[in-house]
Motif scaffolding. Structure first.
Motif, PDB file in Angstrom:
ATOM      1  N   ILE A  30      -2.681  15.040 -13.508  1.00 57.17           N
ATOM      2  CA  ILE A  30      -2.644  14.520 -12.244  1.00 57.17           C
ATOM      3  C   ILE A  30      -1.298  14.835 -10.967  1.00 57.17           C
ATOM      4  CG2 ILE A  30      -3.601  12.401 -11.303  1.00 57.17           C
ATOM      5  CD1 ILE A  30      -3.916  11.733 -14.021  1.00 57.17           C
ATOM      6  N   ASN A  31      -2.042  15.382 -10.178  1.00 61.36           N
ATOM      7  CA  ASN A  31      -1.405  15.266  -8.456  1.00 61.36           C
ATOM      8  C   ASN A  31      -0.927  14.738  -7.950  1.00 61.36           C
ATOM      9  OD1 ASN A  31      -0.965  18.546  -9.452  1.00 61.36           O
ATOM     10  ND2 ASN A  31      -3.229  18.793  -8.472  1.00 61.36           N
ATOM     11  N   ARG A  32      -2.212  13.949  -7.055  1.00 62.02           N
ATOM     12  CA  ARG A  32      -1.985  13.451  -6.037  1.00 62.02           C
ATOM     13  C   ARG A  32      -2.699  12.021  -6.498  1.00 62.02           C
ATOM     14  NH1 ARG A  32      -5.090  11.733  -1.349  1.00 62.02           N
ATOM     15  NH2 ARG A  32      -3.563  11.045   0.060  1.00 62.02           N
ATOM     16  N   MET A  33      -2.074  10.831  -6.515  1.00 62.66           N
ATOM     17  CA  MET A  33      -2.687   9.216  -6.996  1.00 62.66           C
ATOM     18  C   MET A  33      -2.719   8.923  -5.466  1.00 62.66           C
ATOM     19  SD  MET A  33      -1.638   8.783 -10.586  1.00 62.66           S
ATOM     20  CE  MET A  33      -3.672   7.961 -12.082  1.00 62.66           C
ATOM     21  N   VAL A  66       3.506  -3.468  -0.070  1.00 64.01           N
ATOM     22  CA  VAL A  66       2.547  -3.097  -0.829  1.00 64.01           C
ATOM     23  C   VAL A  66       3.412  -1.797  -1.065  1.00 64.01           C
ATOM     24  CG1 VAL A  66       1.470  -1.814  -1.295  1.00 64.01           C
ATOM     25  CG2 VAL A  66       0.165  -3.197  -0.194  1.00 64.01           C
ATOM     26  N   THR A  67       3.433  -1.924  -2.897  1.00 62.37           N
ATOM     27  CA  THR A  67       4.823  -1.190  -3.274  1.00 62.37           C
ATOM     28  C   THR A  67       3.615  -0.049  -4.452  1.00 62.37           C
ATOM     29  OG1 THR A  67       6.462  -1.607  -3.446  1.00 62.37           O
ATOM     30  CG2 THR A  67       6.947  -0.322  -4.740  1.00 62.37           C
ATOM     31  N   ILE A  68       3.671   1.104  -4.308  1.00 56.36           N
ATOM     32  CA  ILE A  68       2.751   2.313  -5.700  1.00 56.36           C
ATOM     33  C   ILE A  68       3.200   2.887  -6.267  1.00 56.36           C
ATOM     34  CG2 ILE A  68       2.627   4.231  -3.537  1.00 56.36           C
ATOM     35  CD1 ILE A  68      -0.192   4.737  -4.739  1.00 56.36           C
ATOM     36  N   SER A  69       3.169   2.570  -7.262  1.00 57.65           N
ATOM     37  CA  SER A  69       3.774   3.196  -8.376  1.00 57.65           C
ATOM     38  C   SER A  69       3.205   4.046  -9.307  1.00 57.65           C
ATOM     39  CB  SER A  69       4.867   2.178  -9.243  1.00 57.65           C
ATOM     40  OG  SER A  69       3.821   1.659  -9.628  1.00 57.65           O
ATOM     41  N   ARG A  70       3.456   5.282 -10.705  1.00 58.96           N
ATOM     42  CA  ARG A  70       2.525   5.855 -11.223  1.00 58.96           C
ATOM     43  C   ARG A  70       3.530   5.599 -12.598  1.00 58.96           C
ATOM     44  NH1 ARG A  70       1.239  11.539  -9.226  1.00 58.96           N
ATOM     45  NH2 ARG A  70       0.834  11.731 -11.429  1.00 58.96           N
ATOM     46  N   ASP A  71       2.811   6.061 -14.159  1.00 55.40           N
ATOM     47  CA  ASP A  71       3.297   5.749 -15.177  1.00 55.40           C
ATOM     48  C   ASP A  71       3.208   7.757 -15.707  1.00 55.40           C
ATOM     49  OD1 ASP A  71       4.141   6.202 -17.900  1.00 55.40           O
ATOM     50  OD2 ASP A  71       3.900   4.028 -18.355  1.00 55.40           O
ATOM     51  N   ASN A  72       3.579   8.075 -15.771  1.00 55.23           N
ATOM     52  CA  ASN A  72       3.135  10.076 -15.559  1.00 55.23           C
ATOM     53  C   ASN A  72       1.979   9.592 -17.233  1.00 55.23           C
ATOM     54  OD1 ASN A  72       2.505  10.419 -13.011  1.00 55.23           O
ATOM     55  ND2 ASN A  72       4.807  11.160 -12.806  1.00 55.23           N
ATOM     56  N   LYS A  74       1.289   7.488 -18.767  1.00 53.15           N
ATOM     57  CA  LYS A  74       0.241   6.227 -19.347  1.00 53.15           C
ATOM     58  C   LYS A  74      -1.121   6.861 -18.057  1.00 53.15           C
ATOM     59  CE  LYS A  74       2.321   2.405 -20.929  1.00 53.15           C
ATOM     60  NZ  LYS A  74       2.749   0.901 -20.298  1.00 53.15           N
ATOM     61  N   ASN A  75      -0.859   8.092 -17.342  1.00 54.60           N
ATOM     62  CA  ASN A  75      -2.295   8.610 -16.133  1.00 54.60           C
ATOM     63  C   ASN A  75      -2.074   7.793 -15.845  1.00 54.60           C
ATOM     64  OD1 ASN A  75      -1.744  10.709 -17.374  1.00 54.60           O
ATOM     65  ND2 ASN A  75      -3.625  11.167 -19.191  1.00 54.60           N
ATOM     66  N   THR A  76      -1.447   6.510 -15.506  1.00 56.73           N
ATOM     67  CA  THR A  76      -1.545   5.325 -14.947  1.00 56.73           C
ATOM     68  C   THR A  76      -1.042   5.051 -13.493  1.00 56.73           C
ATOM     69  OG1 THR A  76      -1.752   3.650 -16.450  1.00 56.73           O
ATOM     70  CG2 THR A  76      -1.719   2.840 -14.746  1.00 56.73           C
ATOM     71  N   VAL A  77      -2.104   4.718 -11.982  1.00 58.30           N
ATOM     72  CA  VAL A  77      -1.415   4.670 -11.007  1.00 58.30           C
ATOM     73  C   VAL A  77      -1.047   2.742 -11.261  1.00 58.30           C
ATOM     74  CG1 VAL A  77      -3.199   4.638  -9.498  1.00 58.30           C
ATOM     75  CG2 VAL A  77      -1.571   4.888  -8.504  1.00 58.30           C
ATOM     76  N   TYR A  78      -0.054   2.146  -9.740  1.00 62.41           N
ATOM     77  CA  TYR A  78       0.017   0.326 -10.262  1.00 62.41           C
ATOM     78  C   TYR A  78      -0.151   0.670  -8.232  1.00 62.41           C
ATOM     79  CZ  TYR A  78       1.079   0.859 -14.963  1.00 62.41           C
ATOM     80  OH  TYR A  78       0.878   1.494 -16.582  1.00 62.41           O
ATOM     81  N   LEU A  79      -0.603  -0.460  -7.941  1.00 61.23           N
ATOM     82  CA  LEU A  79      -0.644  -0.802  -6.646  1.00 61.23           C
ATOM     83  C   LEU A  79       0.229  -2.375  -6.412  1.00 61.23           C
ATOM     84  CD1 LEU A  79      -0.780  -0.224  -3.311  1.00 61.23           C
ATOM     85  CD2 LEU A  79      -2.758  -1.562  -3.823  1.00 61.23           C
ATOM     86  N   GLN A  80       1.316  -2.781  -5.943  1.00 59.81           N
ATOM     87  CA  GLN A  80       1.513  -3.956  -6.049  1.00 59.81           C
ATOM     88  C   GLN A  80       2.013  -4.300  -4.952  1.00 59.81           C
ATOM     89  OE1 GLN A  80       3.152  -5.670  -8.548  1.00 59.81           O
ATOM     90  NE2 GLN A  80       3.344  -7.746  -6.616  1.00 59.81           N
ATOM     91  N   MET A  81       1.096  -5.650  -4.997  1.00 61.36           N
ATOM     92  CA  MET A  81       0.645  -6.028  -3.237  1.00 61.36           C
ATOM     93  C   MET A  81       1.317  -7.277  -2.914  1.00 61.36           C
ATOM     94  SD  MET A  81      -2.694  -4.634  -2.311  1.00 61.36           S
ATOM     95  CE  MET A  81      -3.769  -5.984  -3.490  1.00 61.36           C
ATOM     96  N   ASN A  82       2.149  -7.752  -2.249  1.00 59.81           N
ATOM     97  CA  ASN A  82       3.030  -9.082  -1.464  1.00 59.81           C
ATOM     98  C   ASN A  82       2.728  -9.095  -0.442  1.00 59.81           C
ATOM     99  OD1 ASN A  82       4.391  -8.624  -4.363  1.00 59.81           O
ATOM    100  ND2 ASN A  82       5.793  -6.952  -3.386  1.00 59.81           N
ATOM    101  N   THR A  83       3.025 -10.346  -0.300  1.00 57.27           N
ATOM    102  CA  THR A  83       2.968 -11.551   1.317  1.00 57.27           C
ATOM    103  C   THR A  83       0.852 -10.688   1.349  1.00 57.27           C
ATOM    104  OG1 THR A  83       4.447 -11.182   1.560  1.00 57.27           O
ATOM    105  CG2 THR A  83       3.639 -12.242   3.177  1.00 57.27           C
ATOM    106  N   LEU A  84       0.385 -11.078   1.332  1.00 59.14           N
ATOM    107  CA  LEU A  84      -1.069 -10.767   1.517  1.00 59.14           C
ATOM    108  C   LEU A  84      -2.103 -11.477   2.050  1.00 59.14           C
ATOM    109  CD1 LEU A  84      -2.486  -9.818  -2.573  1.00 59.14           C
ATOM    110  CD2 LEU A  84      -2.783  -8.591  -1.023  1.00 59.14           C
TER     111      LEU A  84
END
Length: 119
Positions: A30-33, A66-72, A74-84
């Motif tokens: 997986i390249n870009r997520m 917001v912080t984006i991260s990934r676990d290669n 697990k082929n998973t991408v996360y989006l942590q959103m604070n102070t919504l």
């Protein structure tokens, strides 16, 4: 290749949410997520993206919250959103550029997860 997004919900302004999106299928790499969002009556826009090497970019409207991260593994991408904020209310879609096992390059989209922020 399928992307399954989860983690949306109804929250109050100032709260946090963490979105997850897992890719499955015949994946070689997986390249870009990334995460996009679309509010009612508006065009879909990029929220954040991350490369396979970990480089990130964010929309100006979410920088610092917001912080984006990934676990290669697990082929998973996360989006942590604070102070919504109420203006973060939208359907959030994950996206991935996937090299399938048979060699083709696919641009895959998840089904969307709804985020609603009340004031």
């Amino acid at each position: 290749v399928q992307l399954q997004a989860s983690g949306g919900g109804l929250v109050q302004a100032g709260d946090s949410l963490r979105l997850s999106c897992a890719a499955s299928g015949s994946i070689f790499s997986i390249n870009r997520m990334g995460w996009y969002r679309q509010a009612p009556g508006k065009q879909r826009e990029l929220v954040a993206a991350i490369t396979s090497g970990g480089s990130t970019n964010y929309a100006d409207s979410v920088k610092g919250r917001v912080t984006i991260s990934r676990d290669n593994a697990k082929n998973t991408v996360y989006l942590q959103m604070n102070t919504l904020k109420p203006e973060d209310t939208a359907d959030y879609y994950c996206n991935a550029e996937v090299r399938a096992s048979w060699g083709s390059l696919e641009n895959a989209w998840g089904q969307g997860t709804q985020v609603t922020v009340s004031s």
